[in-house]
Scaffold this motif. Sequence first.
Motif, PDB file in Angstrom:
ATOM      1  N   THR A   1     -41.921  11.371  22.324  1.00  0.00           N
ATOM      2  CA  THR A   1     -42.990  11.325  21.326  1.00  0.00           C
ATOM      3  C   THR A   1     -42.810  12.369  20.233  1.00  0.00           C
ATOM      4  N   ALA A   2     -41.577  12.500  19.757  1.00  0.00           N
ATOM      5  CA  ALA A   2     -41.342  13.408  18.630  1.00  0.00           C
ATOM      6  C   ALA A   2     -41.775  12.728  17.339  1.00  0.00           C
ATOM      7  N   GLY A   3     -41.504  11.440  17.235  1.00  0.00           N
ATOM      8  CA  GLY A   3     -41.830  10.687  16.025  1.00  0.00           C
ATOM      9  C   GLY A   3     -40.694   9.724  15.718  1.00  0.00           C
ATOM     10  N   ILE A   4     -40.713   9.194  14.508  1.00  0.00           N
ATOM     11  CA  ILE A   4     -39.687   8.221  14.097  1.00  0.00           C
ATOM     12  C   ILE A   4     -39.046   8.725  12.807  1.00  0.00           C
ATOM     13  N   MET A   5     -37.732   8.788  12.793  1.00  0.00           N
ATOM     14  CA  MET A   5     -37.041   9.240  11.585  1.00  0.00           C
ATOM     15  C   MET A   5     -37.391   8.333  10.387  1.00  0.00           C
ATOM     16  N   PRO A   6     -37.677   8.917   9.234  1.00  0.00           N
ATOM     17  CA  PRO A   6     -37.902   8.075   8.048  1.00  0.00           C
ATOM     18  C   PRO A   6     -36.558   7.597   7.493  1.00  0.00           C
ATOM     19  N   ALA A   7     -35.895   6.718   8.246  1.00  0.00           N
ATOM     20  CA  ALA A   7     -34.493   6.378   7.955  1.00  0.00           C
ATOM     21  C   ALA A   7     -34.322   5.791   6.554  1.00  0.00           C
ATOM     22  N   ALA A   8     -35.221   4.860   6.167  1.00  0.00           N
ATOM     23  CA  ALA A   8     -35.060   4.228   4.849  1.00  0.00           C
ATOM     24  C   ALA A   8     -35.162   5.277   3.745  1.00  0.00           C
ATOM     25  N   ALA A   9     -36.089   6.224   3.914  1.00  0.00           N
ATOM     26  CA  ALA A   9     -36.272   7.258   2.883  1.00  0.00           C
ATOM     27  C   ALA A   9     -35.048   8.170   2.805  1.00  0.00           C
ATOM     28  N   LEU A  10     -34.456   8.491   3.947  1.00  0.00           N
ATOM     29  CA  LEU A  10     -33.255   9.342   3.928  1.00  0.00           C
ATOM     30  C   LEU A  10     -32.079   8.601   3.300  1.00  0.00           C
ATOM     31  N   LEU A  11     -31.947   7.311   3.610  1.00  0.00           N
ATOM     32  CA  LEU A  11     -30.866   6.520   3.003  1.00  0.00           C
ATOM     33  C   LEU A  11     -31.069   6.440   1.491  1.00  0.00           C
ATOM     34  N   LYS A  12     -32.313   6.278   1.093  1.00  0.00           N
ATOM     35  CA  LYS A  12     -32.630   6.203  -0.344  1.00  0.00           C
ATOM     36  C   LYS A  12     -32.320   7.524  -1.043  1.00  0.00           C
ATOM     37  N   ALA A  13     -32.485   8.626  -0.300  1.00  0.00           N
ATOM     38  CA  ALA A  13     -32.182   9.947  -0.872  1.00  0.00           C
ATOM     39  C   ALA A  13     -30.678  10.235  -0.841  1.00  0.00           C
ATOM     40  N   GLU A  14     -29.890   9.190  -0.496  1.00  0.00           N
ATOM     41  CA  GLU A  14     -28.413   9.297  -0.487  1.00  0.00           C
ATOM     42  C   GLU A  14     -27.892  10.278   0.555  1.00  0.00           C
TER      43      GLU A  14
ATOM     44  N   VAL B   1     -24.779   2.496  22.166  1.00  0.00           N
ATOM     45  CA  VAL B   1     -25.203   2.748  20.781  1.00  0.00           C
ATOM     46  C   VAL B   1     -25.711   1.468  20.128  1.00  0.00           C
ATOM     47  N   TYR B   2     -25.101   0.326  20.537  1.00  0.00           N
ATOM     48  CA  TYR B   2     -25.517  -0.927  19.897  1.00  0.00           C
ATOM     49  C   TYR B   2     -26.997  -1.205  20.127  1.00  0.00           C
ATOM     50  N   ARG B   3     -27.528  -0.761  21.268  1.00  0.00           N
ATOM     51  CA  ARG B   3     -28.965  -0.953  21.506  1.00  0.00           C
ATOM     52  C   ARG B   3     -29.782  -0.083  20.535  1.00  0.00           C
ATOM     53  N   GLN B   4     -29.246   1.067  20.181  1.00  0.00           N
ATOM     54  CA  GLN B   4     -29.948   1.952  19.235  1.00  0.00           C
ATOM     55  C   GLN B   4     -29.946   1.382  17.811  1.00  0.00           C
ATOM     56  N   ILE B   5     -28.971   0.534  17.511  1.00  0.00           N
ATOM     57  CA  ILE B   5     -28.975  -0.162  16.210  1.00  0.00           C
ATOM     58  C   ILE B   5     -30.209  -1.050  16.148  1.00  0.00           C
ATOM     59  N   ALA B   6     -30.418  -1.801  17.233  1.00  0.00           N
ATOM     60  CA  ALA B   6     -31.590  -2.675  17.290  1.00  0.00           C
ATOM     61  C   ALA B   6     -32.883  -1.858  17.214  1.00  0.00           C
ATOM     62  N   ARG B   7     -32.922  -0.763  17.985  1.00  0.00           N
ATOM     63  CA  ARG B   7     -34.134   0.078  18.010  1.00  0.00           C
ATOM     64  C   ARG B   7     -34.404   0.729  16.647  1.00  0.00           C
ATOM     65  N   ALA B   8     -33.339   1.078  15.936  1.00  0.00           N
ATOM     66  CA  ALA B   8     -33.525   1.718  14.629  1.00  0.00           C
ATOM     67  C   ALA B   8     -34.242   0.755  13.681  1.00  0.00           C
ATOM     68  N   VAL B   9     -33.861  -0.512  13.744  1.00  0.00           N
ATOM     69  CA  VAL B   9     -34.524  -1.519  12.903  1.00  0.00           C
ATOM     70  C   VAL B   9     -35.973  -1.687  13.363  1.00  0.00           C
ATOM     71  N   GLN B  10     -36.118  -1.825  14.681  1.00  0.00           N
ATOM     72  CA  GLN B  10     -37.448  -2.070  15.252  1.00  0.00           C
ATOM     73  C   GLN B  10     -38.422  -0.934  14.890  1.00  0.00           C
ATOM     74  N   LEU B  11     -37.990   0.297  15.106  1.00  0.00           N
ATOM     75  CA  LEU B  11     -38.895   1.426  14.854  1.00  0.00           C
ATOM     76  C   LEU B  11     -39.139   1.642  13.363  1.00  0.00           C
ATOM     77  N   SER B  12     -38.161   1.288  12.524  1.00  0.00           N
ATOM     78  CA  SER B  12     -38.396   1.431  11.071  1.00  0.00           C
ATOM     79  C   SER B  12     -39.506   0.470  10.636  1.00  0.00           C
ATOM     80  N   LYS B  13     -39.591  -0.674  11.296  1.00  0.00           N
ATOM     81  CA  LYS B  13     -40.653  -1.631  10.968  1.00  0.00           C
ATOM     82  C   LYS B  13     -42.013  -1.099  11.425  1.00  0.00           C
ATOM     83  N   LEU B  14     -42.020  -0.508  12.629  1.00  0.00           N
ATOM     84  CA  LEU B  14     -43.277   0.079  13.112  1.00  0.00           C
ATOM     85  C   LEU B  14     -43.733   1.214  12.201  1.00  0.00           C
ATOM     86  N   LYS B  15     -42.769   2.043  11.802  1.00  0.00           N
ATOM     87  CA  LYS B  15     -43.121   3.185  10.944  1.00  0.00           C
ATOM     88  C   LYS B  15     -43.679   2.688   9.609  1.00  0.00           C
ATOM     89  N   ALA B  16     -43.022   1.688   9.029  1.00  0.00           N
ATOM     90  CA  ALA B  16     -43.492   1.146   7.752  1.00  0.00           C
ATOM     91  C   ALA B  16     -44.870   0.490   7.911  1.00  0.00           C
TER      92      ALA B  16
END
Length: 420
Positions: free
Chosen positions: A291-304, A321-336
């Motif tokens: 329960t640390a939180g979710i990385m703001p991945a899209a914002a970091l990618l946007k910041a180059e 790692v391939y499962r974390q690819i799926a989770r990264a997408v999933q959690l980015s949707k929850l965060k948004a």
Amino acid sequence: MNVSIYRGTVVYAAEKERLAAFSGANIVVEDGFVKNVLKQVPEEYAGLTVKDFGDALIIPAFSDLHIHASQYAQRGVGMDKLLFEWLRDYTFPQEAKFADCRYAEKVYDALVKDLIRHGTFHASIFTTIHTEASDILFRKLAERGLYAYTGKVNMDCNAPDYLCEKTAESLRDTERFLLEHQGYATVKPILTPRFAPTCSEKLIKGLGKLAKKYACGVQTHLVESIAEAAWTKELFPDYSCETAIYEQAGLLDYGPSVFAHVIFPAREDITILRKSRSVSVHCPDATANITAGIMPAAALLKAELPVAVGTDIGAGPNPAVYRQIARAVQLSKLKAFFEPEGNEPISFAEAFYMATKAGGSIFDRVGSLEPGYRFNALVLDGLADDFSEMTPEEQLERFCYAGDDRNIIARYLDGREISP
Ligand SMILES: [Zn+2]
């Protein structure tokens, strides 16, 4: 010259937003490097046997930029705890066991096999404070030819007595570790302060001197949770942000800098991370579990910023790692969904790019199957249904969400076939 040709459906992420896919392609490998991906086998190779994988996918091997090797022994355990309880009850007692090298042998052997089984050939790995046990992992990675950075952990305050080092000893042991592990082809030592709260300023500055002397990089955790960020601010009041602690010690100048989590970065953190080309590592399962939180991945990618993916074993329970690819997408949707301001979902292509080419960028020519890259590759089968058509991209996505190591039918490292 040693030339091999493999036929299949080649898929990789050359750039952030887009997957490249070539059906019925021939991938020509010369001395372990991809020479070309071609529809027809060129005349000059007419006499060579083509290894034909039919409709199977040929993809780059994965890069996992955040692993705690010792925590492999506790993966999937204590997952109902919060961070500080989990550290106290599971992680610290587990790490203490690595004073025993026979124990370390067993755990690190199993970990390295499991990394290979799941197609992770490039990794950045924490061990524990124990130099001898850390040496065992280093040698095992080197023996298997995996591409890795690994370092003994430093902590000299705010840690249980049984894991707390004296500052001078911590620096001396680290220097010994660096000295003893120079000149390996694929594995390199890296400085590994656990995170700012368990390291004194004196220790971090001392590590900065070692970074300069041995030209090496650093891996640590950064702005991982609100509690951790606030605690660091209290302990290091003279710094503009958490990244500045490492920057001012000279830790970002000589090798890769790899920061796990980066969930609550201040504007100053982003500025330094961008300037130093530091890699931020998204470990979605782990930061959800503690329960640390979710990385703001899209914002970091946007910041180059370069953003990679990590399993964070053992807060993340699964070495895939391939499962974390799926989770990264999933959690980015929850965060948004819950925090729409400034957050967007990331695409599957972006997450795959993060876990292959972006993560691979701290090594030498790994993480893609473009010409010039090492043939560090996986062959995936059994992903399409026989009752409907699926594109290669869809099959790859299915692998990340619903596949497992049984779908990996061959593994190549520097052009050599390997198995766990
Ligand atoms: Zn971690």
